[in-house]
Design a protein around this motif. Structure first.
Motif, PDB file in Angstrom:
ATOM      1  N   ALA A 143     -34.985 -21.404  21.562  1.00  0.00           N
ATOM      2  CA  ALA A 143     -34.076 -20.523  22.282  1.00  0.00           C
ATOM      3  C   ALA A 143     -34.736 -19.197  22.654  1.00  0.00           C
ATOM      4  N   GLY A 144     -35.883 -18.887  22.065  1.00  0.00           N
ATOM      5  CA  GLY A 144     -36.563 -17.641  22.408  1.00  0.00           C
ATOM      6  C   GLY A 144     -37.713 -17.349  21.463  1.00  0.00           C
ATOM      7  N   GLY A 145     -38.617 -16.505  21.912  1.00  0.00           N
ATOM      8  CA  GLY A 145     -39.717 -16.058  21.083  1.00  0.00           C
ATOM      9  C   GLY A 145     -40.919 -16.979  21.056  1.00  0.00           C
ATOM     10  N   ASP A 146     -40.922 -18.037  21.838  1.00  0.00           N
ATOM     11  CA  ASP A 146     -42.072 -18.948  21.832  1.00  0.00           C
ATOM     12  C   ASP A 146     -43.211 -18.367  22.681  1.00  0.00           C
ATOM     13  N   ASN A 147     -44.419 -18.844  22.444  1.00  0.00           N
ATOM     14  CA  ASN A 147     -45.623 -18.429  23.153  1.00  0.00           C
ATOM     15  C   ASN A 147     -45.912 -16.933  23.039  1.00  0.00           C
ATOM     16  N   ALA A 148     -45.464 -16.336  21.936  1.00  0.00           N
ATOM     17  CA  ALA A 148     -45.724 -14.909  21.742  1.00  0.00           C
ATOM     18  C   ALA A 148     -47.176 -14.702  21.325  1.00  0.00           C
ATOM     19  N   SER A 194     -49.592  -6.537  14.660  1.00  0.00           N
ATOM     20  CA  SER A 194     -48.476  -6.177  15.540  1.00  0.00           C
ATOM     21  C   SER A 194     -47.274  -7.059  15.233  1.00  0.00           C
ATOM     22  N   THR A 195     -46.110  -6.560  15.561  1.00  0.00           N
ATOM     23  CA  THR A 195     -44.867  -7.311  15.365  1.00  0.00           C
ATOM     24  C   THR A 195     -44.579  -8.119  16.619  1.00  0.00           C
ATOM     25  N   LEU A 196     -44.308  -9.394  16.417  1.00  0.00           N
ATOM     26  CA  LEU A 196     -43.991 -10.291  17.532  1.00  0.00           C
ATOM     27  C   LEU A 196     -42.493 -10.570  17.541  1.00  0.00           C
ATOM     28  N   PRO A 197     -41.954 -10.992  18.695  1.00  0.00           N
ATOM     29  CA  PRO A 197     -40.534 -11.355  18.732  1.00  0.00           C
ATOM     30  C   PRO A 197     -40.279 -12.546  17.801  1.00  0.00           C
ATOM     31  N   SER A 198     -39.104 -12.577  17.212  1.00  0.00           N
ATOM     32  CA  SER A 198     -38.736 -13.678  16.318  1.00  0.00           C
ATOM     33  C   SER A 198     -38.581 -14.968  17.103  1.00  0.00           C
ATOM     34  N   LEU A 199     -39.030 -16.047  16.501  1.00  0.00           N
ATOM     35  CA  LEU A 199     -38.816 -17.363  17.079  1.00  0.00           C
ATOM     36  C   LEU A 199     -37.383 -17.778  16.769  1.00  0.00           C
ATOM     37  N   ALA A 200     -36.649 -18.194  17.786  1.00  0.00           N
ATOM     38  CA  ALA A 200     -35.259 -18.610  17.625  1.00  0.00           C
ATOM     39  C   ALA A 200     -35.091 -20.023  18.147  1.00  0.00           C
ATOM     40  N   VAL A 201     -34.346 -20.821  17.406  1.00  0.00           N
ATOM     41  CA  VAL A 201     -34.064 -22.188  17.838  1.00  0.00           C
ATOM     42  C   VAL A 201     -32.566 -22.436  17.778  1.00  0.00           C
ATOM     43  N   GLN A 202     -32.132 -23.430  18.511  1.00  0.00           N
ATOM     44  CA  GLN A 202     -30.746 -23.876  18.458  1.00  0.00           C
ATOM     45  C   GLN A 202     -30.765 -25.340  18.045  1.00  0.00           C
ATOM     46  N   VAL A 203     -29.892 -25.695  17.102  1.00  0.00           N
ATOM     47  CA  VAL A 203     -29.825 -27.051  16.572  1.00  0.00           C
ATOM     48  C   VAL A 203     -28.577 -27.727  17.127  1.00  0.00           C
TER      49      VAL A 203
END
Length: 146
Positions: free
Chosen positions: A105-110, A116-125
């Motif tokens: 859902a977001g944060g992939d390919n960061a 450094s701080t990267l965006p959190s990886l988010a998934v939807q199940v």
């Protein structure tokens, strides 16, 4: 004595359980004895009775178990009684099947520099019927490059 709300609901994955509650309130000027009885086998009431002081209140907890239940929506009741009252609390219990699919859902390919701080990886199940499932634990592991 009154019960509020008159209906409660919960959704769990197959084989899991949930706790829901409703409030008991004594509007009278005298103490009231009460009892609560689950009318369906998948509902248990940890505290099946008690006393409410004049103008007192208490929380009634209901345990809902999907152990042995198939997927689907179940309707059940808990009967609350006192000397002058019989009230049913309606319970809607949705039992979902095991997760079938997960999507990013977001944060992939960061990318970023070390430290450094990267965006959190988010998934939807999603369940087998395509519905989003909330509260499903997901564990991530770095397989390479980390």
């Amino acid at each position: 004595m009154i019960v509020n709300p008159f209906s409660v609901e919960a959704t769990v994955l197959q084989g899991n359980s949930a706790a829901v509650g409703t409030a008991l309130a004594n509007l009278a000027s005298t103490r009231v004895d009460w009892q609560a009885t689950a009318l369906d086998s998948w509902i248990t009431v940890p505290q099946t009775g008690g006393q409410l002081e004049a103008r007192g209140s208490a929380q009634l907890t209901l345990q809902l178990s999907a152990a042995g239940l198939g997927t689907g929506t179940y309707r059940g009741r808990v009967r609350v009684t006192s000397r002058t009252l019989v009230q049913d609390v309606w319970v809607t219990f949705r039992v979902l099947g095991a997760p079938a699919r997960m999507a990013i859902a977001g944060g992939d390919n960061a990318t970023g520099t070390a430290g450094s701080t990267l965006p959190s990886l988010a998934v939807q199940v999603f369940g087998a019927e395509g519905q989003p499932l909330a509260g499903v634990p997901v564990t991530f592991a770095i397989m390479s490059g980390g």
